[in-house]
Structure formats: structure tokens, C-alpha cells
Write a protein that holds these residues in place. Structure first.
Motif, mmCIF file in Angstrom:
data_model
loop_
_atom_site.group_PDB
_atom_site.id
_atom_site.type_symbol
_atom_site.label_atom_id
_atom_site.label_comp_id
_atom_site.label_asym_id
_atom_site.label_seq_id
_atom_site.Cartn_x
_atom_site.Cartn_y
_atom_site.Cartn_z
ATOM 1 N N ASP A 259 0.832 -1.203 0.000
ATOM 2 C CA ASP A 259 0.000 0.000 0.000
ATOM 3 C C ASP A 259 0.869 1.257 0.000
ATOM 4 O OD1 ASP A 259 -2.747 1.102 0.182
ATOM 5 O OD2 ASP A 259 -2.006 1.924 2.063
ATOM 6 N N ARG A 260 1.969 1.217 0.733
ATOM 7 C CA ARG A 260 2.886 2.369 0.746
ATOM 8 C C ARG A 260 3.494 2.580 -0.641
ATOM 9 N NH1 ARG A 260 8.155 3.144 4.789
ATOM 10 N NH2 ARG A 260 8.713 5.269 4.101
ATOM 11 N N ALA A 261 3.907 1.495 -1.294
ATOM 12 C CA ALA A 261 4.486 1.606 -2.635
ATOM 13 C C ALA A 261 3.461 2.126 -3.634
ATOM 14 C CB ALA A 261 5.018 0.250 -3.080
ATOM 15 N N LEU A 262 2.235 1.631 -3.543
ATOM 16 C CA LEU A 262 1.180 2.094 -4.440
ATOM 17 C C LEU A 262 0.921 3.582 -4.224
ATOM 18 C CD1 LEU A 262 -1.057 1.645 -6.525
ATOM 19 C CD2 LEU A 262 -2.540 0.861 -4.652
ATOM 20 N N GLY A 263 0.915 4.013 -2.975
ATOM 21 C CA GLY A 263 0.694 5.423 -2.693
ATOM 22 C C GLY A 263 1.738 6.318 -3.351
ATOM 23 N N HIS A 264 3.004 5.891 -3.293
ATOM 24 C CA HIS A 264 4.065 6.646 -3.956
ATOM 25 C C HIS A 264 3.858 6.670 -5.462
ATOM 26 C CE1 HIS A 264 7.038 7.794 -0.883
ATOM 27 N NE2 HIS A 264 6.648 6.711 -0.219
ATOM 28 N N ALA A 265 3.454 5.536 -6.026
ATOM 29 C CA ALA A 265 3.268 5.455 -7.473
ATOM 30 C C ALA A 265 2.130 6.346 -7.942
ATOM 31 C CB ALA A 265 3.011 4.010 -7.877
#
Length: 387
Positions: A259-265
Motif C-alpha cells: 500500500d505504501r508503494a502504491l501510494g508513492h506510485a
């Protein structure tokens, strides 16, 4: 199954996320750069976690924990999983539930100090030649009067460097079965400093910097019968009864990082401009985001469903394996695609993406490889039709 979250669950999510962002994120860069988590940082953050009621939250209320149901506990684990693994696992420790299997004296000596933050535990099962085949372990325990004598080697033992004791699984005998002889396993508490118990440095790991592993060597290590955890020759039963949800814990922490990676993307795609428009408007990027979100949602639903079934008493091994398998593989996919969307910047240490990408690799190996999870799932399917 009710899909809405209660006010209490939302409060736990918000409180845990705020703690992670305020107290763990600031230390990530140093831990990643040095591969070391200083004890002064551990104690500082640990004290704040205890004050916030987040420490040992996986434990029942009657022993000093938060008494969370499985779903709420996993929602909490997902938020902790956003941060560097060494930081959240060590500073906001969740003692192993297997400690609850101890008798009254063992709880006083091992369980309660871990809940209070005075001690840390670790589990020792894996051996160099056995891997996922726990029945293939060669490290042994034999009776000698009122004591047990332990010999053999365990490796890949997480955070043994700070642990005060290990819960060690040893081959303690054999029994005849229709398929031939089968090893009997017994679990033991072994304190650091016990003569014949040696801790050696482990391996340098590409994943989870600062979260160390070690090698345990037992050379005629003598311990009293009082340090048997559970019943003699019933080590597997103890593990199965008290460690059943560890795969769900892995799944939940994977969801947090994904979820953190998706948020950055998503943020980058909405801000980065190329050829006169934000890159999120290009189908090549927007479709990636859609697939990442969809796969993450599927992994979440599998995990929350297994958690609900766990508390309802109807969870199966396949339910938990599906959750762990899907979440760990989705994390790898989301991390990889997030880096692709960022281009070269995604691989720079300025962002957490390269760490999340590296850390994702171990999730498909520990707590049962992806192949083991698929074996468990297929075995359940085939058994239903006599296969």
C-alpha cells in the motif's frame, strides 16, 4: 462476513499509522544505510510504543496484551508493515503466541518479561539441511536423567542477536507409522548463556536490513526437564496450536508495504509531467496503477477473510496459505511496478521503493515458500475428492 470497520478498528489503524510515520519512518534511512539498529533507538521507540499501548498488542488482555481479535490484529500489523522491518518488529515487538503454551512458571520467566519489553524471544526450527522439511531436522535432544542434552545446528534464526532466549525445536525420538519411521519433535526454552549453546553470526541478507539472522550451535547443551515447552514429543502439536496465524501476519505486513508503494506510485503519476501532460494520463501508466490496486484489493480480501474465519473457528490451512501466497506475490508485483512508474528515480535511496522491492523477495520464502503454500492449497483440493 461484515466488510465495514468498527470505530475501534479505525482508531487502531489511525493510531498505529501515526506512530509508524512519526516514530519509525525517521530512523529508516540510518538503518538502511548502516544495516544496524542501535539499542538506544530500540529502547527509545520501545518506550513510546509501550506508552501508546501498541507494544505486544497481539497478546490476550489477561496477560497484559491488547486482546485484539485476529482481523483487528492484522489491520494493526498492516500499518506496522509499512516501515522498515527491523524497526517495527524490534521496537514494537509482538512476542510469539507460542509463549502462551507455557505453564505458569514458564509464563513468569519468559512470557511476561517479553510483554513488558524486558526480554525478546526467538524461534529456532530451520536447519541447513532441512529447510521446509521440519521432519528432516537432525538437531537432537536426548534424555539424560532429569535433563535433556541438545546437539545440532539451527540457522536463519531471526533477531537472535537481541533475543534473551530461544524456543528450539529438536528431534527427540521416532515412532513407527504406516509410511515408516517418523521423527518426534519436542520444543524447549533455551536461555542465552547456557553452557553448550553458542550463537554465531548469520548471513548478510538483501532483505530487511537491520533485522539480523544467526546460527545456533548446540554442543552437549544440558537443560532441565522444566524447560520443555508443552509435552515431550508434541512439538509439532504445540507449533500448530499456537503458530497458526503467523502466515497471516506475514500477509498483513506485506499489504502495508504494498500500500505504501502504491501510494508513492499514484502520487508520482499525478505529478510527473512528460510530453505536456502528467504521466498518469498515459495508458501505459494508468493501467499499471489499476492492476496494482486491483491485485492489492484481492490480497486484502483473502487476508481479511482468513482472519474472520480464524476467529470463527472455521479457517483451513488453505485459507491461510492463499492469503500469504497472494499477499507476498502482490507485494513483489506492486513494488516492481512502482519502480517502473518512477523510472530511474525508483531505484534511488531517496525513496523507500528500492527497499520495499528488496525486502519483498524474502516474503515468498520464509514462513513457507510459495511452492509450499501451493502444495498446501492443492492438497486440500485433492483430499476432498480422495486424491
Amino acid at each position: 462476513m461484515h466488510f465495514g470497520l468498527t470505530d475501534e478498528q479505525r482508531m487502531i489503524i489511525d493510531t498505529t499509522r501515526a506512530f509508524v510515520e512519526a516514530e519509525l519512518y525517521p530512523h529508516e534511512a540510518a538503518v538502511e544505510r548502516t544495516g544496524h539498529l542501535p539499542m538506544e533507538v530500540i529502547r527509545e521507540v520501545q518506550a513510546k510504543a509501550i506508552a501508546a499501548g501498541l507494544y505486544a498488542a497481539n497478546m490476550p488482555e489477561e496477560v497484559g496484551g491488547a486482546g485484539l481479535d485476529t482481523l483487528t490484529w492484522l489491520l494493526y500489523e498492516r500499518e506496522l508493515g509499512r516501515a522498515n522491518y527491523a524497526l517495527h518488529w524490534t521496537c514494537v515487538a509482538r512476542p510469539s503466541n507460542i509463549l502462551l503454551a507455557g505453564n505458569a512458571e514458564q509464563r513468569e520467566r519468559y512470557l511476561y518479561p517479553c510483554i513488558k519489553g524486558e526480554k525478546w524471544d526467538c524461534l529456532a526450527m530451520t536447519e541447513p539441511g532441512a529447510g521446509s522439511d521440519l521432519r528432516g531436522m537432525t538437531a537432537s535432544a536426548r534424555r539424560d536423567g532429569g535433563d535433556w542434552v541438545l546437539n545440532g545446528t539451527k540457522h536463519f534464526i531471526s533477531h537472535i542477536d537481541i533475543a534473551d532466549f530461544a524456543i528450539v525445536f529438536m528431534a527427540s525420538g521416532e515412532e513407527d507409522t504406516p509410511r515408516g519411521k517418523k521423527k518426534l519433535i519436542t520444543a524447549f526454552f533455551v536461555d542465552k548463556g547456557t553452557p553448550g549453546f553458542h550463537v554465531r553470526d548469520g548471513y548478510r541478507n538483501v532483505s530487511h536490513r537491520g533485522y539480523s539472522n544467526g546460527v545456533l550451535a548446540f554442543d552437549n547443551c544440558r537443560i532441565p526437564d522444566a524447560q520443555v515447552l508443552g509435552e515431550v514429543h508434541k512439538g509439532f502439536e504445540v507449533a500448530n496450536a499456537w503458530l497458526g496465524a503467523t502466515r497471516l501476519q506475514v500477509a498483513a505486513t506485506c499489504l502495508g508495504r504494498a500500500d505504501r508503494a502504491l501510494g508513492h506510485a499514484v502520487q508520482y503519476a499525478a505529478e510527473r509531467e512528460q510530453f505536456g501532460q502528467t504521466i498518469g494520463k498515459f495508458q501505459g501508466v494508468s493501467f499499471k496503477l489499476a492492476d496494482m490496486a486491483m491485485e492489492l484489493k484481492a490480497a486484502e480480501l483473502l487476508t481479511w477473510d482468513a482472519a474472520w474465519r480464524f476467529d470463527a473457528g472455521c479457517v483451513t490451512e488453505a485459507d491461510m496459505s492463499m492469503a500469504k501466497l497472494k499477499a507476498s506475490e502482490v507485494l513483489a508485483m506492486v513494488a516492481d511496478e512502482a519502480i517502473q512508474i518512477h523510472g530511474g528515480m525508483g531505484l534511488m535511496e531517496d525513496l523507500p521503493l528500492e527497499r520495499i522491492w528488496r525486502d519483498a523477495r524474502v516474503e515468498r520464502i520464509w514462513e513457507g515458500t510459495s511452492e509450499i503454500q501451493r502444495h498446501i492449497i492443492s492438497r486440500q483440493l485433492l483430499r476432498a475428492v480422495g486424491g
